[in-house]
Design a protein around this motif. Structure first.
Motif, short mmCIF file in Angstrom:
data_model
loop_
_atom_site.label_atom_id
_atom_site.label_comp_id
_atom_site.label_asym_id
_atom_site.label_seq_id
_atom_site.Cartn_x
_atom_site.Cartn_y
_atom_site.Cartn_z
N LYS A 220 0.82 -1.21 0.00
CA LYS A 220 0.00 0.00 0.00
C LYS A 220 0.85 1.25 0.00
O LYS A 220 0.47 2.29 0.58
CB LYS A 220 -0.98 0.01 1.18
N ASN A 221 2.01 1.15 -0.64
CA ASN A 221 2.88 2.30 -0.81
C ASN A 221 2.52 2.95 -2.15
O ASN A 221 3.23 2.79 -3.15
CB ASN A 221 4.35 1.86 -0.78
N PHE A 222 1.42 3.66 -2.15
CA PHE A 222 0.86 4.15 -3.40
C PHE A 222 1.70 5.25 -4.04
O PHE A 222 1.70 5.40 -5.26
CB PHE A 222 -0.57 4.64 -3.18
N GLY A 223 2.40 6.01 -3.24
CA GLY A 223 3.28 7.01 -3.81
C GLY A 223 4.42 6.39 -4.59
O GLY A 223 4.79 6.86 -5.67
N LYS A 224 4.95 5.30 -4.05
CA LYS A 224 6.07 4.64 -4.73
C LYS A 224 5.62 3.92 -5.99
O LYS A 224 6.33 3.92 -7.01
CB LYS A 224 6.72 3.64 -3.77
N VAL A 225 4.45 3.31 -5.95
CA VAL A 225 3.98 2.58 -7.12
C VAL A 225 3.71 3.52 -8.28
O VAL A 225 3.83 3.14 -9.45
CB VAL A 225 2.73 1.75 -6.77
N GLN A 226 3.35 4.79 -7.99
CA GLN A 226 3.15 5.76 -9.06
C GLN A 226 4.48 6.14 -9.71
O GLN A 226 4.49 6.53 -10.88
CB GLN A 226 2.45 7.01 -8.52
N GLU A 227 5.55 6.05 -8.95
CA GLU A 227 6.86 6.34 -9.54
C GLU A 227 7.22 5.32 -10.61
O GLU A 227 8.04 5.61 -11.49
CB GLU A 227 7.93 6.36 -8.44
N TYR A 228 6.63 4.15 -10.56
CA TYR A 228 6.87 3.12 -11.58
C TYR A 228 5.81 3.19 -12.69
O TYR A 228 5.61 2.21 -13.41
CB TYR A 228 6.89 1.74 -10.94
N HIS A 229 5.12 4.33 -12.80
CA HIS A 229 4.17 4.60 -13.90
C HIS A 229 3.02 3.60 -13.90
O HIS A 229 2.72 2.96 -14.92
CB HIS A 229 4.89 4.58 -15.26
N LEU A 230 2.39 3.50 -12.76
CA LEU A 230 1.26 2.58 -12.63
C LEU A 230 0.18 2.86 -13.67
O LEU A 230 -0.40 1.92 -14.23
CB LEU A 230 0.68 2.68 -11.21
N PHE A 231 -0.09 4.12 -13.94
CA PHE A 231 -1.22 4.46 -14.80
C PHE A 231 -0.90 4.28 -16.28
O PHE A 231 -1.76 4.52 -17.12
CB PHE A 231 -1.70 5.88 -14.50
N ASP A 232 0.30 3.87 -16.59
CA ASP A 232 0.58 3.45 -17.97
C ASP A 232 0.17 2.00 -18.21
O ASP A 232 0.15 1.56 -19.36
CB ASP A 232 2.08 3.61 -18.27
N CYS A 233 -0.15 1.29 -17.16
CA CYS A 233 -0.57 -0.11 -17.29
C CYS A 233 -1.94 -0.15 -17.96
O CYS A 233 -2.89 0.52 -17.54
CB CYS A 233 -0.62 -0.76 -15.91
N ILE A 234 -2.08 -0.95 -19.01
CA ILE A 234 -3.35 -1.09 -19.74
C ILE A 234 -4.16 -2.28 -19.23
O ILE A 234 -5.21 -2.59 -19.80
CB ILE A 234 -3.09 -1.23 -21.24
N GLU A 235 -3.68 -2.94 -18.18
CA GLU A 235 -4.37 -4.07 -17.55
C GLU A 235 -4.66 -5.17 -18.57
O GLU A 235 -5.74 -5.78 -18.56
CB GLU A 235 -5.67 -3.59 -16.89
N CYS A 236 -3.71 -5.44 -19.43
CA CYS A 236 -3.90 -6.47 -20.45
C CYS A 236 -3.84 -7.88 -19.87
O CYS A 236 -4.37 -8.83 -20.47
CB CYS A 236 -2.84 -6.32 -21.54
N GLY A 237 -3.19 -8.05 -18.72
CA GLY A 237 -3.12 -9.36 -18.08
C GLY A 237 -1.98 -10.25 -18.55
O GLY A 237 -1.92 -11.42 -18.15
N CYS A 238 -1.07 -9.72 -19.38
CA CYS A 238 0.05 -10.55 -19.84
C CYS A 238 0.94 -10.97 -18.68
O CYS A 238 1.44 -12.11 -18.64
CB CYS A 238 0.87 -9.78 -20.88
N CYS A 239 1.15 -10.08 -17.72
CA CYS A 239 2.02 -10.40 -16.58
C CYS A 239 1.43 -11.53 -15.76
O CYS A 239 2.14 -12.47 -15.35
CB CYS A 239 2.24 -9.16 -15.74
N ALA A 240 0.12 -11.47 -15.48
CA ALA A 240 -0.51 -12.53 -14.70
C ALA A 240 -0.57 -13.84 -15.49
O ALA A 240 -0.51 -14.93 -14.91
CB ALA A 240 -1.91 -12.10 -14.27
N TYR A 241 -0.66 -13.74 -16.81
CA TYR A 241 -0.74 -14.93 -17.65
C TYR A 241 0.55 -15.74 -17.61
O TYR A 241 0.52 -16.98 -17.64
CB TYR A 241 -1.07 -14.52 -19.09
N VAL A 242 1.70 -15.08 -17.51
CA VAL A 242 2.99 -15.78 -17.53
C VAL A 242 3.57 -15.99 -16.14
O VAL A 242 4.63 -16.62 -16.02
CB VAL A 242 4.00 -15.00 -18.40
N CYS A 243 2.91 -15.48 -15.10
CA CYS A 243 3.49 -15.56 -13.75
C CYS A 243 3.51 -17.02 -13.28
O CYS A 243 2.45 -17.66 -13.18
CB CYS A 243 2.69 -14.71 -12.77
#
Length: 680
Positions: free
Chosen positions: A401-424
């Motif tokens: 829940k470190n929301f300030g830090k997660v924004q530094e990694y450009h969270l809102f550029d994520c298109i939620e395509c699910g590729c990351c969860a698909y290969v995890c």
């Protein structure tokens, strides 16, 4: 016409099983061949932007295409009735979202006639561009690829960067979804008609239609329709099949080689992207005047006949899936594809503008996911990410829940395509963590904005109170200064006496005279004077009181005229001439004594049955002069009585009476004998 075009590639992506062949064996079922449901539930908020305002009332009859929700501002889109019928409710209903929250909706009971409203197509070719965009807003046209962004806001020409390329998205990369594929097969000419309209509104030099190469029938149909147009500015471009090639930034990268960086938009590089279904909707709105009331969607999954249907907006999803033979073991419905879709909170949620696919889920088709295990930092998610992010870093900060830090990694550029969860390999639902972080950040931003507005209102209130205090203090200081200035000027100027002050002064003087007469009578032992004074205060008649008041007012009037003009007015000259002279204390006392004596005489005359003729040695009072004022007459009477030696101010008690005088006094009694108390 369609020259070979160099294609580019994007990083990441996956190639899951498509499951598209099952739903492409039959053409689209038209809306006229689908029965009407018992009720249509039309949520008012079906696009990005403001929530439309209801424009109908309960009990009102509406027709298909009639607007039931007006756009709330420019960044919004209208909603229309998808069939004719009666509005039976305007209330919150469960919306098509995983949250299961309620949304204000208009419920229509169909009448079975499916009657269109009176629609007139606009002359958009001779209309200003802004008028055309407003018409599309009121027609409810939004992005049909799933983002539901208001289309009129994307059709804006004249930006800082000239529009060069219009990209039409026909890739449709997600598994199970085939609605765009079938739409291009059956309505290619209508799609290209919408492309021409958008290219004209944007002023784009070229239009590129990107279609994945696993859709040969759609590619052939679009190329045939494009050849009929004989327009070299429109090209049909097959692209490699790889998920998520249908993403806007990914398709732009493949077709043009332009990579849109973080924090910027494709329009900054002269490129705009639309879906093929959106192009057809724009064509129907501008060329036929039909607002968006239906959409083509895919029904797949646990159904007997997977197929594409043209469905009225507001139709319950379970009603739609039953048309395709819903399986009895269906336990869930997914709106969208298996990669980016949302599990519905209920089976009867309505079809909305964003519904491009309904997948009926079952335990056999979608078994429970394996248990989540700890992240091993293998980096597979980063290699599969099509937007070049670091999903494992965003996961750790989202979980903490470190929301300030997660924004530094450009969270809102994520298109939620699910590729990351698909290969995890650890089966971590990464997209769920990202959605959670986005929701929390948006909520905190709303709370912060609300708090900022409350603070601004509080500060404005305090400032207003302080300003009012300052203004009040300044006004008080100004009044004080003005009063001091007037007081300083009044020390050298004679005081002005008003009508009220003169009258009050006259009444006070009359009262002081009465008090003095009473005091003297009590001191001298005058028995008759005291009852007379009491009678004057308690039982005086109205005529006596009026005589005193007239005398005082006449005196005050005379003084006022002398003070104001220096000479009496012509109207009051006969009455106020004597008032120029200030009365002495003896004259004032005489005036009061005369009035008291007259009152006593009248009282005694009214109380006696037979009045004996009064005998007096005093000379008869002279006849009253009608030209005199009551004050002058009273003064004259008092002078005459004083000249005879019988005034009330004399002290008869000091004279010793002889035995004969005492006897005569006893015979006279308290009646009206001669003397000043007997009256006139």
């Amino acid at each position: 016409m369609n020259a070979l075009r160099k294609l580019f590639s994007f990083n990441g992506g996956v190639k899951p099983a498509t499951h598209k062949a099952e739903s492409t064996r039959s053409p689209i079922v038209p809306v006229k061949d689908i029965p009407l449901p018992p009720a249509l539930v039309l949520p008012l908020h079906q696009s990005v932007g403001g929530t439309p305002r209801p424009t109908v009332k309960i009990g009102q009859h509406v027709r298909r295409g009639e607007r039931i929700g007006a756009a709330d501002g420019y960044f919004s889109s209208a909603v229309h009735a998808s069939t004719s019928g009666t509005v039976v409710a305007i209330e919150p209903r469960t919306m098509a979202h995983t949250s299961g929250l309620a949304m204000l909706s208009v419920v229509i009971a169909p009448d079975g006639r499916d009657e269109w409203a009176d629609l007139t197509p606009p002359d958009w070719r001779n209309m200003p561009g802004e008028a055309v965009r407003e018409y599309l807003r009121d027609a409810g046209i939004v992005g049909m690829g799933g983002a539901v962004f208001p289309s009129h806001m994307k059709l804006v020409a004249g930006r800082q960067t000239a529009m060069k390329t219009l990209v039409i998205n026909g890739a449709e990369c997600e598994p199970f979804i085939t609605c765009d594929d079938m739409l291009m097969r059956g309505y290619a000419s209508e799609i290209l008609a919408g492309v021409l309209i958008m290219r004209q509104l944007l002023g784009a030099a070229e239009a590129l239609v990107g279609i994945e190469d696993n859709k040969p029938e759609a590619i052939a149909a679009m190329q045939t329709a494009c050849a009929a147009l004989n327009d070299d500015a429109i090209q049909i471009v097959p692209v490699p099949t790889r998920y998520p090639a249908g993403g806007a930034k990914q398709l732009i990268r493949v077709l043009t080689g332009i990579e849109v960086p973080h924090g910027q938009r494709s329009t900054d590089f002269g490129v705009q992207c639309f879906n093929v279904a959106t192009a057809r909707a724009i064509h129907e709105a501008l060329d036929y005047g039909r607002p968006l009331t239906t959409r083509v969607l895919t029904v797949a999954g646990n159904v007997a006949n997977p197929r594409n249907y043209e469905i009225r907006l507001g139709t319950p999803m379970d009603f739609v899936t039953r048309q395709a033979g819903l399986g009895p073991d269906t336990d869930s419905l997914i709106m969208g594809g298996p990669m980016m879709g949302l599990r519905m909170p209920a089976l009867d949620v309505p079809v909305v503008k964003a519904t491009n696919c309904i997948i009926a889920g079952s335990p056999a088709l979608f078994p429970p996911p394996p248990p989540e295990m700890p992240c091993i930092r293998c980096g597979e998610c980063a290699r599969a990410c099509p937007t070049d992010l670091q999903p494992f870093e965003m996961y750790w900060h989202s979980r903490a829940k470190n929301f300030g830090k997660v924004q530094e990694y450009h969270l809102f550029d994520c298109i939620e395509c699910g590729c990351c969860a698909y290969v995890c390999p650890s089966h971590i639902p990464l997209v769920d963590y990202y959605r959670f972080s986005k929701t929390e950040i948006w909520d905190r931003e709303r709370q912060k904005e609300s708090a900022d507005q409350a603070r601004e209102r509080f500060e404005a209130r305090n400032e207003r109170i302080e300003r009012e205090k300052r203004e009040k203090a300044e006004k008080l200081a100004a009044r004080t200064a003005a009063g001091r200035t007037a007081a300083a000027a009044g020390n050298t100027a004679p005081p002005a006496t008003g009508n009220d002050d003169a009258a009050k002064k006259a009444l006070i003087e009359a009262a002081m005279a009465r008090a003095k007469a009473k005091k003297e009578a009590a001191a001298e032992g005058n028995i008759d004077a005291v009852p007379a004074e009491k009678t004057t205060q308690a039982g005086m008649s109205a005529e006596d009181k009026q005589a005193l008041i007239d005398a005082a007012l006449a005196k005050a009037k005379a003084r006022r005229e002398v003070a104001d003009t220096g000479s009496p007015s012509p109207e009051s000259a006969p009455e106020t001439k004597p008032a120029k002279k200030e009365l002495s204390s003896e004259e004032k006392q005489a005036l009061v004594d005369a009035a008291l004596a007259k009152a006593k005489a009248r009282r005694e005359a009214a109380g006696s049955v037979t009045a004996a003729p009064a005998t007096t040695d005093t000379p008869a009072a002279p006849a009253e002069d009608n030209t005199r004022s009551p004050a002058e007459a009273a003064i004259a009477k008092a002078k005459a009585a004083r000249a005879a030696g019988q005034t009330a101010t004399e002290k008869p008690a000091k004279k010793e009476l002889s035995p004969e005088e005492k006897q005569a006094s006893d015979r006279c009694g308290p009646g009206p004998c001669s003397g000043p108390e007997s009256g006139e």
